[in-house]
Design a protein around this motif. Structure first.
Motif, PDB file in Angstrom:
ATOM      1  N   ALA A  46     -36.371   4.744 -21.217  1.00  8.05           N
ATOM      2  CA  ALA A  46     -35.046   4.418 -21.298  1.00  8.05           C
ATOM      3  C   ALA A  46     -34.371   2.964 -21.178  1.00  8.05           C
ATOM      4  O   ALA A  46     -34.649   2.250 -20.530  1.00  8.05           O
ATOM      5  N   GLY A  47     -33.282   2.904 -22.226  1.00  2.68           N
ATOM      6  CA  GLY A  47     -32.992   1.310 -22.425  1.00  2.68           C
ATOM      7  C   GLY A  47     -32.255   1.065 -21.206  1.00  2.68           C
ATOM      8  O   GLY A  47     -32.269  -0.105 -20.741  1.00  2.68           O
ATOM      9  N   ARG A  48     -31.224   1.920 -20.761  1.00  2.67           N
ATOM     10  CA  ARG A  48     -30.279   1.535 -19.818  1.00  2.67           C
ATOM     11  C   ARG A  48     -30.002   2.987 -18.894  1.00  2.67           C
ATOM     12  O   ARG A  48     -29.767   3.933 -19.643  1.00  2.67           O
TER      13      ARG A  48
ATOM     14  N   PRO B 129     -10.138  12.363 -17.304  1.00  4.77           N
ATOM     15  CA  PRO B 129     -11.349  12.043 -17.729  1.00  4.77           C
ATOM     16  C   PRO B 129     -11.578  10.725 -18.330  1.00  4.77           C
ATOM     17  O   PRO B 129     -12.582  10.220 -18.636  1.00  4.77           O
ATOM     18  N   LYS B 130     -10.475  10.413 -19.265  1.00  3.93           N
ATOM     19  CA  LYS B 130     -10.510   9.073 -19.824  1.00  3.93           C
ATOM     20  C   LYS B 130     -10.880   7.892 -19.102  1.00  3.93           C
ATOM     21  O   LYS B 130     -11.444   7.048 -19.648  1.00  3.93           O
ATOM     22  N   THR B 131     -10.365   7.772 -18.236  1.00  2.47           N
ATOM     23  CA  THR B 131     -10.895   6.649 -17.139  1.00  2.47           C
ATOM     24  C   THR B 131     -12.323   6.784 -16.784  1.00  2.47           C
ATOM     25  O   THR B 131     -12.917   5.752 -16.728  1.00  2.47           O
ATOM     26  N   PHE B 132     -12.742   7.866 -16.624  1.00  2.00           N
ATOM     27  CA  PHE B 132     -14.298   7.940 -16.262  1.00  2.00           C
ATOM     28  C   PHE B 132     -14.891   7.588 -17.619  1.00  2.00           C
ATOM     29  O   PHE B 132     -16.264   6.874 -17.638  1.00  2.00           O
ATOM     30  N   THR B 133     -14.538   8.021 -18.677  1.00  2.00           N
ATOM     31  CA  THR B 133     -15.258   7.690 -20.073  1.00  2.00           C
ATOM     32  C   THR B 133     -15.336   6.056 -20.207  1.00  2.00           C
ATOM     33  O   THR B 133     -16.387   5.755 -20.510  1.00  2.00           O
ATOM     34  N   ALA B 134     -14.034   5.676 -19.992  1.00  2.00           N
ATOM     35  CA  ALA B 134     -14.034   4.070 -20.003  1.00  2.00           C
ATOM     36  C   ALA B 134     -15.224   3.468 -19.227  1.00  2.00           C
ATOM     37  O   ALA B 134     -15.681   2.639 -19.344  1.00  2.00           O
TER      38      ALA B 134
ATOM     39  N   GLY C   3     -22.247  -1.619 -21.381  1.00  2.00           N
ATOM     40  CA  GLY C   3     -22.109  -2.755 -22.173  1.00  2.00           C
ATOM     41  C   GLY C   3     -21.078  -2.648 -23.284  1.00  2.00           C
ATOM     42  O   GLY C   3     -21.010  -3.419 -24.281  1.00  2.00           O
ATOM     43  N   GLY C   4     -20.121  -1.826 -22.964  1.00  2.00           N
ATOM     44  CA  GLY C   4     -19.359  -1.413 -24.127  1.00  2.00           C
ATOM     45  C   GLY C   4     -19.486  -0.140 -25.104  1.00  2.00           C
ATOM     46  O   GLY C   4     -18.530   0.045 -25.867  1.00  2.00           O
ATOM     47  N   LYS C   5     -20.624   0.034 -24.925  1.00  2.00           N
ATOM     48  CA  LYS C   5     -21.172   1.040 -26.156  1.00  2.00           C
ATOM     49  C   LYS C   5     -21.254   2.396 -25.496  1.00  2.00           C
ATOM     50  O   LYS C   5     -21.166   2.888 -24.358  1.00  2.00           O
ATOM     51  N   ARG C   6     -21.005   3.468 -26.549  1.00  2.00           N
ATOM     52  CA  ARG C   6     -21.297   4.895 -25.979  1.00  2.00           C
ATOM     53  C   ARG C   6     -22.613   5.245 -25.692  1.00  2.00           C
ATOM     54  O   ARG C   6     -23.660   4.417 -25.961  1.00  2.00           O
TER      55      ARG C   6
ATOM     56  N   PHE D  95     -18.611  13.857 -22.083  1.00  2.00           N
ATOM     57  CA  PHE D  95     -18.811  14.372 -23.236  1.00  2.00           C
ATOM     58  C   PHE D  95     -18.264  13.370 -24.155  1.00  2.00           C
ATOM     59  O   PHE D  95     -18.727  12.804 -25.122  1.00  2.00           O
ATOM     60  N   SER D  96     -17.006  12.733 -23.599  1.00  2.00           N
ATOM     61  CA  SER D  96     -16.312  11.949 -24.495  1.00  2.00           C
ATOM     62  C   SER D  96     -16.971  10.759 -24.770  1.00  2.00           C
ATOM     63  O   SER D  96     -16.858   9.735 -25.457  1.00  2.00           O
ATOM     64  N   ALA D  97     -17.917  10.232 -23.774  1.00  2.00           N
ATOM     65  CA  ALA D  97     -18.360   8.908 -23.726  1.00  2.00           C
ATOM     66  C   ALA D  97     -19.734   8.821 -24.711  1.00  2.00           C
ATOM     67  O   ALA D  97     -20.412   8.026 -24.953  1.00  2.00           O
ATOM     68  N   LEU D  98     -20.183  10.119 -25.290  1.00  2.00           N
ATOM     69  CA  LEU D  98     -21.513  10.211 -25.993  1.00  2.00           C
ATOM     70  C   LEU D  98     -21.316   9.646 -27.171  1.00  2.00           C
ATOM     71  O   LEU D  98     -20.114   9.651 -27.854  1.00  2.00           O
ATOM     72  N   ALA D  99     -22.327   8.999 -27.650  1.00  3.23           N
ATOM     73  CA  ALA D  99     -22.461   8.349 -29.107  1.00  3.23           C
ATOM     74  C   ALA D  99     -22.854   9.314 -30.086  1.00  3.23           C
ATOM     75  O   ALA D  99     -23.338  10.343 -29.742  1.00  3.23           O
ATOM     76  N   PRO D 100     -22.728   8.961 -31.372  1.00  2.91           N
ATOM     77  CA  PRO D 100     -23.017  10.029 -32.549  1.00  2.91           C
ATOM     78  C   PRO D 100     -24.480  10.524 -32.149  1.00  2.91           C
ATOM     79  O   PRO D 100     -25.513   9.573 -31.718  1.00  2.91           O
ATOM     80  N   PHE D 101     -24.856  11.545 -32.450  1.00  6.31           N
ATOM     81  CA  PHE D 101     -26.298  12.267 -31.892  1.00  6.31           C
ATOM     82  C   PHE D 101     -26.635  12.400 -30.310  1.00  6.31           C
ATOM     83  O   PHE D 101     -27.562  12.274 -30.124  1.00  6.31           O
ATOM     84  N   GLY D 102     -25.672  11.781 -29.752  1.00  7.49           N
ATOM     85  CA  GLY D 102     -25.648  12.094 -28.179  1.00  7.49           C
ATOM     86  C   GLY D 102     -26.075  13.395 -27.728  1.00  7.49           C
ATOM     87  O   GLY D 102     -25.237  14.458 -28.522  1.00  7.49           O
ATOM     88  N   ARG D 103     -26.500  13.604 -26.570  1.00  9.80           N
ATOM     89  CA  ARG D 103     -26.687  15.048 -25.918  1.00  9.80           C
ATOM     90  C   ARG D 103     -26.170  14.953 -24.834  1.00  9.80           C
ATOM     91  O   ARG D 103     -26.787  14.018 -23.926  1.00  9.80           O
ATOM     92  N   LEU D 104     -25.546  15.928 -24.164  1.00 12.89           N
ATOM     93  CA  LEU D 104     -25.204  16.193 -22.978  1.00 12.89           C
ATOM     94  C   LEU D 104     -25.674  17.566 -22.454  1.00 12.89           C
ATOM     95  O   LEU D 104     -25.689  18.658 -23.156  1.00 12.89           O
ATOM     96  N   VAL D 105     -26.652  17.462 -21.472  1.00 13.65           N
ATOM     97  CA  VAL D 105     -27.463  18.559 -20.693  1.00 13.65           C
ATOM     98  C   VAL D 105     -26.577  19.069 -19.505  1.00 13.65           C
ATOM     99  O   VAL D 105     -26.734  18.182 -18.693  1.00 13.65           O
ATOM    100  N   ALA D 106     -26.214  20.208 -19.477  1.00 15.44           N
ATOM    101  CA  ALA D 106     -25.457  20.818 -18.572  1.00 15.44           C
ATOM    102  C   ALA D 106     -26.184  21.835 -17.848  1.00 15.44           C
ATOM    103  O   ALA D 106     -27.052  22.724 -18.402  1.00 15.44           O
ATOM    104  N   TYR D 107     -26.347  21.270 -16.201  1.00 11.31           N
ATOM    105  CA  TYR D 107     -27.494  22.252 -15.570  1.00 11.31           C
ATOM    106  C   TYR D 107     -26.943  22.733 -14.418  1.00 11.31           C
ATOM    107  O   TYR D 107     -27.715  23.178 -13.532  1.00 11.31           O
ATOM    108  N   GLY D 108     -25.500  22.502 -14.135  1.00 10.77           N
ATOM    109  CA  GLY D 108     -24.972  23.004 -13.073  1.00 10.77           C
ATOM    110  C   GLY D 108     -23.328  22.968 -12.956  1.00 10.77           C
ATOM    111  O   GLY D 108     -22.953  22.420 -14.161  1.00 10.77           O
ATOM    112  N   MET D 109     -22.574  23.384 -12.039  1.00  2.91           N
ATOM    113  CA  MET D 109     -21.134  23.161 -12.093  1.00  2.91           C
ATOM    114  C   MET D 109     -20.863  22.965 -10.601  1.00  2.91           C
ATOM    115  O   MET D 109     -20.061  23.958 -10.096  1.00  2.91           O
ATOM    116  N   ALA D 110     -21.209  22.037  -9.967  1.00  6.84           N
ATOM    117  CA  ALA D 110     -21.146  21.856  -8.636  1.00  6.84           C
ATOM    118  C   ALA D 110     -19.718  21.679  -8.070  1.00  6.84           C
ATOM    119  O   ALA D 110     -19.124  21.974  -6.982  1.00  6.84           O
TER     120      ALA D 110
END
Length: 323
Positions: A156-158, A190-195, A202-205, A222-237
């Motif tokens: 992973a890059g970061r 959630p926008k605060t968390f996205t930011a 580094g300012g990137k999605r 989800f809002s922080a994802l870049a194009p072609f980004g993937r969110l994998v949901a595996y719980g709802m704590a």
């Protein structure tokens, strides 16, 4: 045998240590004497009957154990569909794996459910590619602490981890996270968390998010994802569903949401074999460091559930059925 039994659904108060008859193996099953049983956040959903599969009372919780076949044999770690919180359990030998001498009971239990989940989240669901950024929600938890290490190992890059206290954020950084974020930033907006996630990248999605909280954390991730980004949901704590993801929000940004539940691998044991052989070898070699979260007597099972629900824990929680 001593076991933890639930006769009504609810919180930790419904967990009672009782004497029960030894379980009887069915066709293709083996009786095992348990030396340690794992505790997972999913167990708290089982206790409430709020998990993906409906539960039937009475029940003995617990999906994982370390032990030996009754009458003797090699130490194994195994997955079961229930009954792990006990001195004895029945399980399928096909869902057990020999534990190397260099791997402790606690480490093996950290790998068999949470480790295989982390492995498949990155490999099977997210298809992580070298150089991609990864956000690990709850990066000091059982799954998260292993996912941070595996993401770094696999190029992973970061890696950005979220954790709810300075101590947990420090642990995530010790395990390899390049940056950490407090998930409480999502509480109000959630926008605060996205930011905050974008700033940590580094300012990137971001390319990949491993998400297990739900609610605003899901929406902000989800809002922080870049194009072609993937969110994998595996719980709802957080016990709060996110806002519905509509097709236009996926199509218009080329983002994806993927669900993962390890139970679907039970019918495909080879998927578990691939993960366990890799994880056990890495741990035996010292290249992967499962984080212990505490060993509780079976009689303190309520305390273990209270601690995990209150987010006071890090790493893997274990029950000792001999105490």
């Amino acid at each position: 045998m001593r076991a933890v039994q639930i006769t009504e659904f609810g919180g930790p108060e419904v967990l009672n240590v009782v004497d029960l008859p030894d379980p009887v193996p069915g066709d293709g099953q083996q009786l095992y004497e348990v030396s340690a049983a794992g505790v997972n956040y999913a167990d708290t959903h089982q206790t409430e009957d709020s998990y993906l599969a409906p539960q039937t009372l009475p029940l003995v919780p617990g999906a994982e154990f370390v032990g030996r076949p009754a009458g003797g044999g090699e130490r194994v770690v195994g997955l079961v569909e229930g009954g792990g919180y006990a001195e004895k359990v029945v399980g399928s030998p096909r869902l057990t794996w020999p534990v190397p001498d260099a791997v402790t009971d606690e480490q093996a239990l950290a790998l068999v459910l949470q480790g295989t989940t982390a492995w498949h989240l990155l490999r099977t669901s997210a298809h992580l590619a070298a150089g991609e950024s990864v956000v690990v929600i709850a990066g000091a938890g059982g799954v998260g602490s292993l996912a941070v290490q595996l993401a770094k190992r696999w190029g992973a890059g970061r890696v950005i981890a979220t954790a709810s206290s300075p101590e947990k954020r420090a642990l995530a950084e010790e395990l390899g996270a390049d940056a950490t974020v407090d998930p409480a930033l999502a509480d109000d907006d959630p926008k605060t968390f996205t930011a905050a996630l974008r700033e940590a990248n580094g300012g990137k999605r971001v390319d990949v998010v491993l998400e297990m909280t739900g609610g605003n954390v899901f929406d902000g991730s989800f809002s922080a994802l870049a194009p072609f980004g993937r969110l994998v949901a595996y719980g709802m704590a957080g016990r709060r569903p996110p806002k519905a993801v509509q097709p236009p929000s996926l199509m218009g940004t080329s983002r994806g949401v993927i669900g993962f539940w390890l139970a679907h691998c039970f019918s495909r044991p080879a998927m578990l074999d691939d993960a366990m052989s890799d994880l056990l070898q890495l741990t035996a070699d010292g290249a992967l460091k499962p984080v212990g979260g505490g060993r509780y007597p079976l009689s303190a099972v309520r305390e273990a559930h209270q601690d995990i629900l209150s987010r006071r824990t890090t790493g893997k929680l274990v029950l000792d059925p001999t105490r």
